[in-house]
Design a protein around this motif. Sequence first.
Motif, PDB file in Angstrom:
ATOM      1  N   GLY A 198      -0.305   6.834  22.933  1.00 18.90           N
ATOM      2  CA  GLY A 198       0.929   6.868  21.694  1.00 18.90           C
ATOM      3  C   GLY A 198       0.209   8.003  21.076  1.00 18.90           C
ATOM      4  O   GLY A 198       1.370   8.651  20.395  1.00 18.90           O
ATOM      5  N   SER A 199      -0.516   9.038  20.409  1.00 16.96           N
ATOM      6  CA  SER A 199      -0.936   9.851  20.388  1.00 16.96           C
ATOM      7  C   SER A 199      -0.004  11.239  20.533  1.00 16.96           C
ATOM      8  O   SER A 199       0.598  11.765  20.235  1.00 16.96           O
ATOM      9  N   PHE A 200      -0.030  11.675  22.166  1.00 17.78           N
ATOM     10  CA  PHE A 200       1.178  12.195  22.920  1.00 17.78           C
ATOM     11  C   PHE A 200       2.472  11.707  22.355  1.00 17.78           C
ATOM     12  O   PHE A 200       3.295  12.545  22.105  1.00 17.78           O
ATOM     13  N   ARG A 201       3.262  10.278  22.809  1.00 14.81           N
ATOM     14  CA  ARG A 201       4.702   9.896  21.863  1.00 14.81           C
ATOM     15  C   ARG A 201       4.552  10.356  20.217  1.00 14.81           C
ATOM     16  O   ARG A 201       6.058  10.876  20.177  1.00 14.81           O
ATOM     17  N   LYS A 202       4.093  10.774  19.597  1.00 19.26           N
ATOM     18  CA  LYS A 202       3.849  11.109  18.250  1.00 19.26           C
ATOM     19  C   LYS A 202       4.636  12.021  18.438  1.00 19.26           C
ATOM     20  O   LYS A 202       4.861  13.049  17.673  1.00 19.26           O
ATOM     21  N   ALA A 203       3.503  12.834  19.194  1.00 17.51           N
ATOM     22  CA  ALA A 203       3.747  14.625  18.838  1.00 17.51           C
ATOM     23  C   ALA A 203       4.411  14.871  19.634  1.00 17.51           C
ATOM     24  O   ALA A 203       5.866  15.977  19.269  1.00 17.51           O
ATOM     25  N   ILE A 204       5.308  14.386  20.835  1.00 15.34           N
ATOM     26  CA  ILE A 204       6.547  14.964  21.277  1.00 15.34           C
ATOM     27  C   ILE A 204       7.986  14.416  20.406  1.00 15.34           C
ATOM     28  O   ILE A 204       9.089  14.847  20.362  1.00 15.34           O
ATOM     29  N   ALA A 205       7.417  13.157  20.083  1.00 13.34           N
ATOM     30  CA  ALA A 205       8.656  12.870  19.106  1.00 13.34           C
ATOM     31  C   ALA A 205       9.284  13.953  18.132  1.00 13.34           C
ATOM     32  O   ALA A 205      10.698  13.563  17.960  1.00 13.34           O
ATOM     33  N   LYS A 206       8.298  14.338  17.521  1.00 14.74           N
ATOM     34  CA  LYS A 206       9.481  15.687  16.556  1.00 14.74           C
ATOM     35  C   LYS A 206       9.822  16.672  17.960  1.00 14.74           C
ATOM     36  O   LYS A 206      10.666  17.790  16.492  1.00 14.74           O
TER      37      LYS A 206
END
Length: 168
Positions: free
Chosen positions: A96-104
């Motif tokens: 989830g932390s990668f998803r949040k980072a790449i979402a930007k």
Amino acid sequence: EIQILISSIVYPVHCHTASRTRKRARSSATTKAKSKRPPPLTPEESKVLKILEYCELDPQNCVSANDLLLETFRFENCHVRLLVLHIINRLVLRFGSFRKAIAKHFQEVILLGIGKKSSSDLPPPKNIQSIYKERFLEFFGTWYRKYSQDFQCLRTGYQYIRNNRKIA
């Protein structure tokens, strides 16, 4: 450590592409240069597992991995992008932390995945472009189905791909 792993995955592609370019320049019309076996279309599993282990240690490592992978994903080489795309997909599906980072950066990821204006915008090599785009659309579709309720950027990106670009 993660930068070294990413480099070790994409370096053979750079070497292979540069070698082919030099051979083409040297070869005459009658002489055909021998080519080595091309680099694989998927990253080496042991290296991907090390990246996953690194990201599992700390959510901040996912942010670092995101930055390094996006930097490499911008390379003007479809083969490099394909290898990085496989790693990005594994990280999106797992952390989830990668998803949040790449979402930007999803807008940029989409444009790098399908081309800015058309598929002809994708970088060489030509023989990898269709494989790359197909894999990108497959992965993006999976991300959309699993995570679009949590990420507006996925919904917007999917609508853009489907309606504006008439893909998917």
